[in-house]
Design an enzyme around this catalytic site. Structure first.
Site, PDB file in Angstrom:
ATOM      1  N   ASP A   2       0.883   2.534  -9.047  1.00 48.76           N
ATOM      2  CA  ASP A   2       1.103   2.182  -7.575  1.00 48.76           C
ATOM      3  C   ASP A   2       1.419   3.679  -6.837  1.00 48.76           C
ATOM      4  OD1 ASP A   2       2.393   0.088  -5.555  1.00 48.76           O
ATOM      5  OD2 ASP A   2       3.503   1.597  -5.492  1.00 48.76           O
TER       6      ASP A   2
ATOM      7  N   ASN B  96       0.651   4.666   5.939  1.00 47.68           N
ATOM      8  CA  ASN B  96      -0.121   3.946   6.999  1.00 47.68           C
ATOM      9  C   ASN B  96       0.899   3.925   8.399  1.00 47.68           C
ATOM     10  OD1 ASN B  96      -2.328   2.667   5.701  1.00 47.68           O
ATOM     11  ND2 ASN B  96      -1.199   0.982   4.754  1.00 47.68           N
TER      12      ASN B  96
ATOM     13  N   ASP C 162      -6.814   3.639   4.242  1.00 53.94           N
ATOM     14  CA  ASP C 162      -7.929   3.012   3.575  1.00 53.94           C
ATOM     15  C   ASP C 162      -8.895   4.368   2.816  1.00 53.94           C
ATOM     16  OD1 ASP C 162      -7.463   0.705   4.341  1.00 53.94           O
ATOM     17  OD2 ASP C 162      -8.797   0.670   6.012  1.00 53.94           O
TER      18      ASP C 162
ATOM     19  N   GLU D  93      -1.969  -1.565  -2.505  1.00 55.13           N
ATOM     20  CA  GLU D  93      -1.963  -0.061  -3.003  1.00 55.13           C
ATOM     21  C   GLU D  93      -1.664  -0.041  -4.521  1.00 55.13           C
ATOM     22  OE1 GLU D  93       2.306  -0.652  -1.574  1.00 55.13           O
ATOM     23  OE2 GLU D  93       0.448  -1.484  -1.082  1.00 55.13           O
TER      24      GLU D  93
END
Length: 326
Positions: free
Chosen positions: A203, A211, A220, A246
């Site tokens: 993770d 973000n 991304d 993620e």
């Protein structure tokens, strides 16, 4: 043959795979003016005109073999008296208790429709018939080749679609479906051989903040970069997948606890020490190794617990599920 089929409003012929006549209904016997005893065990070729024999051998049989059926084929039968009987035929290949058979349904037509020029030419003089036969073989071979090419194209397209169905569009890694299929294979192999395999659940730490701060395009790009890093550090037989926003997983084939921890630590260190255009990105990893009675759900649950422990310890950590129960 049952009564309904025997008097069906079409002619019916049952063939063995080699073309031997096994049965025929009353309508066909009446149409061709034969007795059943005269037809049984004969080859279907004995009921066809010369042009139709060629057409049946070079076109109908290959199509039935490849597609298991053929529809609306124009052929000509011969009656007992030599009379030509044009018919439209549908045929289907079936597997039953007696083996492979070909069921043919035929409807007589009063007027011949124009079909392959080669077969029409076959009614002419012997020399023209021989020329037409060679031309027919060439055309039919070309048709068979074309069909084979189309079939290969379809196989290729199907393979591509299957790969796309198991691939994450953004990262190019396996998606959850591809991950699950590989997990089933590993569990099956483990049950046969007893050789362990391990699962990493990875993770990205504080990814929501990435973000929110830098925008989704940067997020991304981080996902793509992490994916590339994972692929660089795992073996060719190992499988990496993106299983959540993620969250990633890596199935390490035939990796025990020590080996899995080594790979996980290499990955963690590689990500943490890389140069990023944004503040340093780190990952937390949970590791689990297959044990007796392993299932996809059980090993993933243990790896998730280990991942949670890595986050609880401050993130940018590697934890093996075995450490939790020590």
């Amino acid at each position: 043959m049952n009564e309904q089929l025997n008097y069906a409003p079409c002619s019916y012929l049952l063939l063995a795979e080699n073309g031997r006549i096994l049965d025929a209904n009353f309508m066909l016997i009446q149409l061709l003016e034969f007795e059943m005893s005269e037809l049984k065990e004969k080859s279907i070729q004995s009921l066809l005109t010369v042009p139709s024999q060629t057409f049946y051998q070079l076109f109908v049989l290959p199509i039935v073999e490849m597609e298991e059926s053929v529809e609306e084929v124009y052929i000509s039968l011969k009656s007992k008296t030599g009379r030509e009987v044009p018919v439209i035929m549908n045929a289907i290949k079936q597997l039953n208790d007696g083996g492979i058979t070909i069921s043919c349904a035929m409807i007589a037509i009063k007027k011949r429709r124009e079909y392959e020029k080669v077969l029409l030419a076959a009614k002419k003089e012997a020399e023209e018939r021989n020329i037409a036969k060679k031309k027919a073989i060439q055309e039919l071979n070309g048709l068979r080749k074309e069909l084979e090419n189309k079939q290969q194209e379809l196989i290729g397209m199907n393979t591509m679609l299957q790969e796309l169905a198991m691939t994450d569009e953004l990262t190019g890694l396996h998606n959850r479906r591809g991950y699950s299929e590989k997990m089933v294979e590993c569990i099956s192999q483990f049950n046969k051989t007893g050789n362990p395999f391990s699962l990493l659940i990875i993770d990205i730490d504080h990814f929501k903040k990435v973000n929110d701060t830098f925008g989704h395009p940067i997020g991304d790009q981080v996902l793509k970069t992490i994916s590339q890093m994972i692929q660089e550090k795992i073996g060719g037989e190992d499988v990496a997948a993106r299983i959540g926003g993620e969250e990633f997983s890596v199935i390490l084939g035939e990796a025990n606890q020590r080996e899995a921890l080594e790979v996980a630590e290499i990955l963690r260190e590689y990500v943490a020490s890389s140069l990023w255009t944004i503040p340093t990105v780190t990952i937390s990893i949970g590791v689990a190794t297959a044990t007796m009675d392993v299932t996809e759900q059980s090993i993933q649950a243990r790896a998730d617990e280990a991942l949670y422990a890595s986050k609880e310890k401050g993130r940018n950590m590697v934890t093996h599920a075995a450490e939790i129960y020590m």
